[in-house]
Design a protein around this motif. Structure first.
Motif, mmCIF file in Angstrom:
data_model
loop_
_atom_site.group_PDB
_atom_site.id
_atom_site.type_symbol
_atom_site.label_atom_id
_atom_site.label_comp_id
_atom_site.label_asym_id
_atom_site.label_seq_id
_atom_site.Cartn_x
_atom_site.Cartn_y
_atom_site.Cartn_z
ATOM 1 N N ALA A 12 0.861 -0.985 0.182
ATOM 2 C CA ALA A 12 -0.037 -0.177 0.214
ATOM 3 C C ALA A 12 0.888 1.195 0.385
ATOM 4 O O ALA A 12 0.583 2.315 -0.498
ATOM 5 N N LYS A 13 1.922 1.651 0.674
ATOM 6 C CA LYS A 13 2.697 2.800 0.881
ATOM 7 C C LYS A 13 3.188 2.376 -0.396
ATOM 8 O O LYS A 13 3.390 3.683 -1.005
ATOM 9 N N ALA A 14 3.693 2.062 -0.711
ATOM 10 C CA ALA A 14 4.278 1.768 -2.856
ATOM 11 C C ALA A 14 3.613 2.131 -3.651
ATOM 12 O O ALA A 14 3.980 3.386 -4.316
ATOM 13 N N LEU A 15 1.965 2.107 -3.055
ATOM 14 C CA LEU A 15 0.932 2.178 -4.148
ATOM 15 C C LEU A 15 0.708 3.861 -4.043
ATOM 16 O O LEU A 15 0.591 4.377 -5.108
ATOM 17 N N LEU A 16 0.587 3.902 -2.574
ATOM 18 C CA LEU A 16 0.257 5.611 -2.610
ATOM 19 C C LEU A 16 1.010 6.568 -3.179
ATOM 20 O O LEU A 16 0.626 7.840 -3.286
ATOM 21 N N SER A 17 2.577 6.124 -2.946
ATOM 22 C CA SER A 17 3.879 6.936 -3.293
ATOM 23 C C SER A 17 2.973 7.131 -4.535
ATOM 24 O O SER A 17 4.054 8.052 -5.227
ATOM 25 N N GLU A 18 2.826 6.712 -5.777
ATOM 26 C CA GLU A 18 2.964 6.649 -7.152
ATOM 27 C C GLU A 18 2.219 7.060 -7.430
ATOM 28 O O GLU A 18 2.341 7.938 -8.321
ATOM 29 N N ILE A 19 0.542 6.434 -6.406
ATOM 30 C CA ILE A 19 -0.336 7.892 -6.450
ATOM 31 C C ILE A 19 -0.091 9.317 -6.322
ATOM 32 O O ILE A 19 -0.188 9.895 -7.154
ATOM 33 N N ARG A 20 0.903 8.993 -4.855
ATOM 34 C CA ARG A 20 0.850 11.089 -4.742
ATOM 35 C C ARG A 20 1.831 11.875 -5.931
ATOM 36 O O ARG A 20 1.661 12.837 -5.860
ATOM 37 N N THR A 21 3.042 10.552 -6.644
ATOM 38 C CA THR A 21 3.541 11.506 -7.561
ATOM 39 C C THR A 21 2.551 11.509 -8.620
ATOM 40 O O THR A 21 3.129 12.418 -9.875
ATOM 41 N N TRP A 22 1.542 10.581 -9.589
ATOM 42 C CA TRP A 22 1.434 10.983 -10.305
ATOM 43 C C TRP A 22 0.382 12.568 -10.173
ATOM 44 O O TRP A 22 0.213 12.922 -11.157
ATOM 45 N N ALA A 23 -0.595 12.893 -8.429
ATOM 46 C CA ALA A 23 -1.060 14.136 -8.315
ATOM 47 C C ALA A 23 -0.374 15.043 -8.621
ATOM 48 O O ALA A 23 -0.949 15.866 -8.703
#
Length: 65
Positions: free
Chosen positions: A19-30
């Protein structure tokens, strides 16, 4: 605004950083999309686990000050 809903990590692999890795990628995208806000809805069945983890993280950050 970016909104994440119905995110789920199966109990068998929780704690492995998925989840941490996924949220990190989503944050970068955002950030790339210049989103001003990123919201996360936590499934009712996972809120207790999520809040417990947040409390532990907060406690650790207080200890390092």
């Amino acid at each position: 605004m970016a909104h994440i809903c119905q995110m789920w990590v199966t109990p068998a692999v929780r704690g492995e950083g998925i989840a941490k890795a996924l949220l990190s990628e989503i944050r970068t995208w955002a950030l790339d999309k210049e989103c001003e806000c990123l919201a996360l809805d936590v499934a009712p069945c996972c809120r207790k686990y999520f809040l417990k983890k947040l409390r532990r993280k907060k406690e650790r950050s207080k200890q390092t000050l």
